[in-house]
Design a protein around this motif. Structure first.
Motif, PDB file in Angstrom:
ATOM      1  N   VAL A 238       0.860  -1.192   0.000  1.00  0.00           N
ATOM      2  CA  VAL A 238       0.000   0.000   0.000  1.00  0.00           C
ATOM      3  C   VAL A 238       0.897   1.243   0.000  1.00  0.00           C
ATOM      4  O   VAL A 238       1.551   1.557   0.995  1.00  0.00           O
ATOM      5  CB  VAL A 238      -0.955  -0.012   1.207  1.00  0.00           C
ATOM      6  CG1 VAL A 238      -1.756   1.289   1.263  1.00  0.00           C
ATOM      7  CG2 VAL A 238      -1.900  -1.212   1.114  1.00  0.00           C
TER       8      VAL A 238
ATOM      9  N   LYS B 186       0.007   4.475  -0.750  1.00  0.00           N
ATOM     10  CA  LYS B 186      -0.624   5.794  -0.580  1.00  0.00           C
ATOM     11  C   LYS B 186       0.286   6.696   0.250  1.00  0.00           C
ATOM     12  O   LYS B 186       0.886   6.222   1.225  1.00  0.00           O
ATOM     13  CB  LYS B 186      -1.998   5.661   0.071  1.00  0.00           C
ATOM     14  CG  LYS B 186      -1.938   5.157   1.500  1.00  0.00           C
ATOM     15  CD  LYS B 186      -3.327   4.909   2.067  1.00  0.00           C
ATOM     16  CE  LYS B 186      -3.225   4.475   3.516  1.00  0.00           C
ATOM     17  NZ  LYS B 186      -4.372   3.685   3.961  1.00  0.00           N
TER      18      LYS B 186
ATOM     19  N   SER C 196      -5.023   4.847  -2.401  1.00  0.00           N
ATOM     20  CA  SER C 196      -6.333   5.277  -1.898  1.00  0.00           C
ATOM     21  C   SER C 196      -6.758   6.648  -2.389  1.00  0.00           C
ATOM     22  O   SER C 196      -7.931   6.990  -2.275  1.00  0.00           O
ATOM     23  CB  SER C 196      -6.312   5.366  -0.370  1.00  0.00           C
ATOM     24  OG  SER C 196      -5.968   4.141   0.194  1.00  0.00           O
TER      25      SER C 196
ATOM     26  N   ILE D   9      -7.863   1.083  -3.545  1.00  0.00           N
ATOM     27  CA  ILE D   9      -8.415   0.580  -2.285  1.00  0.00           C
ATOM     28  C   ILE D   9      -9.135   1.665  -1.490  1.00  0.00           C
ATOM     29  O   ILE D   9      -9.537   1.440  -0.347  1.00  0.00           O
ATOM     30  CB  ILE D   9      -7.306  -0.071  -1.409  1.00  0.00           C
ATOM     31  CG1 ILE D   9      -6.234   0.957  -1.020  1.00  0.00           C
ATOM     32  CG2 ILE D   9      -6.658  -1.255  -2.137  1.00  0.00           C
ATOM     33  CD1 ILE D   9      -5.203   0.406  -0.020  1.00  0.00           C
TER      34      ILE D   9
ATOM     35  N   MET E 236     -13.561  -7.892   0.427  1.00  0.00           N
ATOM     36  CA  MET E 236     -12.524  -7.161   1.162  1.00  0.00           C
ATOM     37  C   MET E 236     -13.131  -6.638   2.453  1.00  0.00           C
ATOM     38  O   MET E 236     -14.325  -6.329   2.500  1.00  0.00           O
ATOM     39  CB  MET E 236     -12.044  -6.000   0.294  1.00  0.00           C
ATOM     40  CG  MET E 236     -10.991  -5.105   0.915  1.00  0.00           C
ATOM     41  SD  MET E 236     -11.634  -3.737   1.903  1.00  0.00           S
ATOM     42  CE  MET E 236     -10.699  -2.374   1.233  1.00  0.00           C
TER      43      MET E 236
ATOM     44  N   LEU F 238     -12.057  -4.214   6.235  1.00  0.00           N
ATOM     45  CA  LEU F 238     -11.135  -3.322   6.956  1.00  0.00           C
ATOM     46  C   LEU F 238     -11.684  -3.234   8.376  1.00  0.00           C
ATOM     47  O   LEU F 238     -12.416  -2.315   8.712  1.00  0.00           O
ATOM     48  CB  LEU F 238     -11.213  -1.962   6.261  1.00  0.00           C
ATOM     49  CG  LEU F 238     -10.279  -0.829   6.576  1.00  0.00           C
ATOM     50  CD1 LEU F 238      -8.874  -1.162   6.118  1.00  0.00           C
ATOM     51  CD2 LEU F 238     -10.747   0.427   5.846  1.00  0.00           C
TER      52      LEU F 238
ATOM     53  N   MET G   3      -3.651  -6.264   7.341  1.00  0.00           N
ATOM     54  CA  MET G   3      -2.783  -5.123   7.094  1.00  0.00           C
ATOM     55  C   MET G   3      -1.521  -5.306   7.947  1.00  0.00           C
ATOM     56  O   MET G   3      -1.256  -6.397   8.439  1.00  0.00           O
ATOM     57  CB  MET G   3      -3.515  -3.825   7.433  1.00  0.00           C
ATOM     58  CG  MET G   3      -4.952  -3.800   6.929  1.00  0.00           C
ATOM     59  SD  MET G   3      -5.664  -2.154   6.829  1.00  0.00           S
ATOM     60  CE  MET G   3      -5.730  -1.690   8.529  1.00  0.00           C
ATOM     61  N   SER G   4      -0.768  -4.221   8.138  1.00  0.00           N
ATOM     62  CA  SER G   4       0.515  -4.345   8.852  1.00  0.00           C
ATOM     63  C   SER G   4       0.385  -5.049  10.202  1.00  0.00           C
ATOM     64  O   SER G   4       1.204  -5.892  10.550  1.00  0.00           O
ATOM     65  CB  SER G   4       1.123  -2.955   9.077  1.00  0.00           C
ATOM     66  OG  SER G   4       1.504  -2.381   7.845  1.00  0.00           O
TER      67      SER G   4
ATOM     68  N   ARG H 227      -2.959  -6.362   2.529  1.00  0.00           N
ATOM     69  CA  ARG H 227      -2.680  -4.995   2.071  1.00  0.00           C
ATOM     70  C   ARG H 227      -1.807  -4.315   3.117  1.00  0.00           C
ATOM     71  O   ARG H 227      -2.299  -3.969   4.189  1.00  0.00           O
ATOM     72  CB  ARG H 227      -3.995  -4.218   1.896  1.00  0.00           C
ATOM     73  CG  ARG H 227      -5.063  -4.943   1.055  1.00  0.00           C
ATOM     74  CD  ARG H 227      -6.336  -4.100   0.987  1.00  0.00           C
ATOM     75  NE  ARG H 227      -6.795  -3.673   2.303  1.00  0.00           N
ATOM     76  CZ  ARG H 227      -7.643  -4.363   3.068  1.00  0.00           C
ATOM     77  NH1 ARG H 227      -8.184  -5.491   2.651  1.00  0.00           N
ATOM     78  NH2 ARG H 227      -7.981  -3.903   4.265  1.00  0.00           N
ATOM     79  N   VAL H 228      -0.534  -4.128   2.816  1.00  0.00           N
ATOM     80  CA  VAL H 228       0.408  -3.698   3.843  1.00  0.00           C
ATOM     81  C   VAL H 228       1.124  -2.412   3.428  1.00  0.00           C
ATOM     82  O   VAL H 228       1.761  -2.370   2.371  1.00  0.00           O
ATOM     83  CB  VAL H 228       1.437  -4.814   4.118  1.00  0.00           C
ATOM     84  CG1 VAL H 228       2.436  -4.354   5.178  1.00  0.00           C
ATOM     85  CG2 VAL H 228       0.738  -6.100   4.558  1.00  0.00           C
ATOM     86  N   GLY H 229       0.996  -1.388   4.263  1.00  0.00           N
ATOM     87  CA  GLY H 229       1.670  -0.116   4.005  1.00  0.00           C
ATOM     88  C   GLY H 229       2.797   0.152   4.993  1.00  0.00           C
ATOM     89  O   GLY H 229       3.986   0.025   4.682  1.00  0.00           O
ATOM     90  N   THR H 230       2.404   0.486   6.221  1.00  0.00           N
ATOM     91  CA  THR H 230       3.357   0.916   7.249  1.00  0.00           C
ATOM     92  C   THR H 230       4.522  -0.048   7.461  1.00  0.00           C
ATOM     93  O   THR H 230       5.667   0.389   7.607  1.00  0.00           O
ATOM     94  CB  THR H 230       2.598   1.090   8.586  1.00  0.00           C
ATOM     95  OG1 THR H 230       1.415   1.849   8.324  1.00  0.00           O
ATOM     96  CG2 THR H 230       3.436   1.808   9.610  1.00  0.00           C
TER      97      THR H 230
ATOM     98  N   ARG I   1       3.229   6.647   8.062  1.00  0.00           N
ATOM     99  CA  ARG I   1       2.827   7.691   7.106  1.00  0.00           C
ATOM    100  C   ARG I   1       2.935   9.061   7.746  1.00  0.00           C
ATOM    101  O   ARG I   1       2.591   9.220   8.908  1.00  0.00           O
ATOM    102  CB  ARG I   1       1.382   7.454   6.639  1.00  0.00           C
ATOM    103  CG  ARG I   1       1.267   6.403   5.552  1.00  0.00           C
ATOM    104  CD  ARG I   1      -0.165   6.216   5.083  1.00  0.00           C
ATOM    105  NE  ARG I   1      -0.985   5.540   6.073  1.00  0.00           N
ATOM    106  CZ  ARG I   1      -1.042   4.225   6.239  1.00  0.00           C
ATOM    107  NH1 ARG I   1      -0.344   3.419   5.465  1.00  0.00           N
ATOM    108  NH2 ARG I   1      -1.804   3.695   7.163  1.00  0.00           N
TER     109      ARG I   1
HETATM  110  C1  LIG Z   1      -3.855   2.368   4.366  1.00  0.00           C
HETATM  111  C2  LIG Z   1      -4.578   1.112   4.096  1.00  0.00           C
HETATM  112  C3  LIG Z   1      -3.961  -0.134   4.299  1.00  0.00           C
HETATM  113  C4  LIG Z   1      -2.549  -0.293   4.851  1.00  0.00           C
HETATM  114  O1  LIG Z   1      -2.542  -0.082   6.221  1.00  0.00           O
HETATM  115  P1  LIG Z   1      -1.184  -0.268   7.080  1.00  0.00           P
HETATM  116  O2  LIG Z   1      -1.674  -0.310   8.475  1.00  0.00           O
HETATM  117  O3  LIG Z   1      -0.331   0.923   6.788  1.00  0.00           O
HETATM  118  O4  LIG Z   1      -0.545  -1.527   6.655  1.00  0.00           O
HETATM  119  C5  LIG Z   1      -4.681  -1.265   3.968  1.00  0.00           C
HETATM  120  N1  LIG Z   1      -5.943  -1.192   3.472  1.00  0.00           N
HETATM  121  C6  LIG Z   1      -6.557  -0.024   3.269  1.00  0.00           C
HETATM  122  C7  LIG Z   1      -7.944  -0.019   2.720  1.00  0.00           C
HETATM  123  C8  LIG Z   1      -5.906   1.160   3.584  1.00  0.00           C
HETATM  124  O5  LIG Z   1      -6.547   2.325   3.390  1.00  0.00           O
END
Ligand SMILES: *Cc1c(COP(=O)(O)O)cnc(C)c1O
Length: 227
Positions: free
Chosen positions: A34, A36, A57, A79, A161, A163, A201-202, A217-220, A226
């Protein structure tokens, strides 16, 4: 290796370990990075280490990065929240959309998908925990929405999906993911396998993999906090 590449390797290691721990088929869980709020350079660091799928996003910054990185064959996943006046750009520039929450958006995405491209792969975003502030289709409505979206010509309905709200323990984290999988099992049919479960996620990817995630879905954990 730079920091992003080290963190990416660590996330891939967590995924492979969770697959082993929960008796999942090796390499059956795909990592969506991820990106964004991250720069095109951050994405380049990840793609040089082999990461090809990225999730965005915010449409405006996503389109900039898709353009800047167009020489690579990356897979782009939308996403974020969908606004009706942005569906055309999403339909034109993305390979996947994880965040379909109503039939009206799905119809627009199908109508606006360029005919030269493959059908747009979509997941329905489900509000499993029923939080009022969260986007998503209520589980009770999922059957009705599925019945419409599965027949839209330029979409391929791949799965679900979610969240969920953050939770403390592994057991608490697994609960909404288990519910999403159970819902998928009720909705699927021989001609509609709904193979994709986009969840985790993370902080909770192990819990999601335990319950059958096929995309995390992994960002951090890859790119750092961020700003
Ligand atoms: C930002 C986001 C993520 C990633 O989240 P992290 O906690 O940074 O891994 C995953 N899914 C969606 C829909 C997001 O908006």
């Amino acid at each position: 290796m730079d920091l992003i590449q080290q963190q990416l390797a660590a996330v891939n290691q967590r995924i492979r370990q969770a697959e082993a721990d929960y008796l999942r088929t090796p390499s059956s869980v795909k990592l969506l990075a991820v990106s964004k709020t991250r720069s095109a350079q951050d994405i380049e660091a990840a793609l040089e280490a082999g990461q090809m799928c990225f999730g965005e996003s915010y449409l405006r910054e996503a389109l900039e990065k898709i353009e800047q990185l167009s020489t690579y064959s990356l897979e782009w996943h939308y996403i974020g929240r969908i606004q009706s006046n942005k569906t055309k750009l999403i339909a034109e520039h993305f390979d996947w959309v994880h965040s379909v929450v109503d039939v009206k958006h799905a119809r627009r995405l199908s109508n606006q998908r360029p005919s030269l491209l493959q059908p747009l792969k979509v997941c329905l975003q489900i509000n499993v925990s029923g939080e009022k502030t969260k986007a998503g289709i209520a589980p009770e409505q999922a059957q009705e929405v599925t019945a419409v979206i599965r027949d839209l010509p330029n979409l391929q309905l791949c799965g679900l999906m979610t969240l969920p709200a953050p939770a403390e323990t592994l057991d608490q984290r697994r609960q909404p993911f288990r519910e999403l999988r159970a819902l998928r099992d009720r909705l699927r049919a021989p001609d509609l396998p709904l193979a994709t479960l986009s969840m985790g996620m993370s902080d909770d990817l192990e819990a999601a993999i335990a319950e059958g995630a096929t995309i995390v879905r992994v960002g951090t954990a890859i790119f750092g906090p961020r700003r």
